[in-house]
Design an enzyme around this catalytic site. Structure first.
Site: not given
Ligand code: NAD
Ligand code: UD1
Length: 336
Positions: A126, A150, A154, A298
């Site tokens: 990602s 997350y 990855k 974000d």
């Protein structure tokens, strides 16, 4: 070619399974149905007019996985199975590490011990492994500093794959860092259909169209962007999966063992509001939305440098934002 697609009943994996099967590949899916349902298998078989093999299994189940690899003479794997909620990853760290990192290690170790000769592995990573942009667009050499757990899982899986390639024989590995996949297959039979309340943007837009009672919350109207809403590199799922097939062919056609990393994005950033406006225009549907505060973690803006994939994989995104919006809606109308 015989290809194992892990997570093959999920959003991206189902498109990969279909697109591979439509071209005559022998596809085997492993999925534990934690974020997908078995009906998707029927739709895959309908679209591809083939019998895709399916095993309800967890990628951490070594006995089942070993059997599946041997039985189906697997040499090529597209590894989509994983947990993808940024929010939940902060709360359920152990499970996220276990599936995304240990699950990947288990699969790779089983391949090492049970497949003779060349092995081909495409990994779903990602853009969030890059973290806060030091510059934009992100290229593949951008520093790696994930902002959320997350992303850390990855990155950890990527590191294990790099180690595998360096230390072991006959490994061909391509890591693909996705930007924001949206859209659905041209048949409108498969698309993004998560179980439970969706977290990603497009499923929430679909649930907030005028004939539905729901309202989309737009997280943040005060980002430092052209219209205050976040900017992302939205990419059509069909283009994204074409990139996987190109990555597999790239490895197979190389005389030497391959380890490489590619961004899969269009190279363009659109804001959340621009996406909504495009959706409304091409589908002639109103999206009910309201602004709320920024979602924790974000980033305001990011998009891909996509030249490397063009140069080495001869891949580039072809479908437009309108195509993404239209196909999402066509799928939703059919199946919601
Ligand atoms: P998804 O949740 O729709 O699909 C994942 C599939 O894997 C599901 O069908 C789920 O049931 C299955 N699965 C989960 N854990 C499993 C396990 N332990 N064993 C077997 N199956 C398991 O997600 P997606 O959007 O299709 O994403 C696929 C991959 O791409 C994930 O690894 C995700 O992290 C990565 N990714 C997705 C995005 C995105 O925006 N969709 C972006 C970047 C990376
Ligand atoms: C995030 C991850 C990405 C991961 C993906 C998978 C980061 C930086 N990115 O992408 O790596 O693979 O999730 O789930 O961690 N939005 C709304 N309302 C909603 C839903 C989303 O306004 O209901 C906004 C978000 O604030 C964001 C944009 O839409 O600005 C896209 O959100 P989303 O689809 O969740 O993906 P990302 O957060 O970009």
């Amino acid at each position: 070619m015989s290809v194992l697609v892990t997570g093959g009943l999920g959003y991206l994996g189902s498109h990969a399974a279909t697109q591979l099967s439509e071209e005559g590949n022998d596809v085997t899916i492993v999925d534990n149905l934690s974020n997908s349902s078995i009906e998707t298998l029927e739709r895959l078989n309908e679209i591809s007019k083939n019998n895709i093999k399916f095993f309800e299994a967890d990628i951490r189940d070594t006995d089942q996985l070993k059997y599946i690899l041997k039985q189906n003479e697997i040499k090529s794997v597209m590894h989509f199975a994983g947990l993808k909620s940024v929010r939940k990853s902060e709360i359920e760290k152990k499970e996220y590490f276990d599936v995304n990192v240990n699950g990947t290690k288990t699969l790779v170790d089983l391949m090492e011990n049970n497949i003779e000769g060349d092995k081909y592995f495409v990994f779903s990573s990602s853009a969030c492994v890059y973290g806060k942009p030091s510059y934009l667009p992100y290229d593949e050499d951008h520093p790696l500093a994930p902002e959320n757990y997350y992303g850390e899982t990855k990155l950890e899986a990527e590191k294990y794959l790099k180690k595998t390639h360096t230390k072991k024989n006959k490994w061909n590995i391509v890591i693909l860092r996705y930007f924001n996949p949206i859209g659905a297959h041209a048949s409108s039979k498969i698309g993004e259909l998560p179980l439970g309340k969706p977290e990603n943007l497009m499923p929430n837009i679909l649930n907030a169209t005028s004939n539905n009672k729901q309202t989309l919350e737009i997280f943040g109207s005060d980002h430092e962007t052209k219209d205050g809403t976040a900017v992302r590199d939205f990419i059509h799922v069909t283009d994204l999966i074409e990139g996987h097939k190109d990555a597999l062919n790239f490895m197979i056609n190389k005389p030497k063992e391959v380890f490489d990393v590619f961004n899969l994005g269009t190279g363009y950033g659109y804001s959340v509001l621009e996406l909504i406006k495009t959706f409304e225009k091409v589908n002639n549907k109103k999206v009910n939305f309201k602004f709320s505060k920024k979602r924790d973690g974000d980033l305001a803006i990011y998009y891909a440098e996509s030249k490397k994939a063009k140069k080495f994989l001869n891949w580039e995104a072809k479908l437009s934002l309108s195509d993404m919006c239209k196909s999402s809606w066509e799928f939703y109308k059919n199946y919601k």
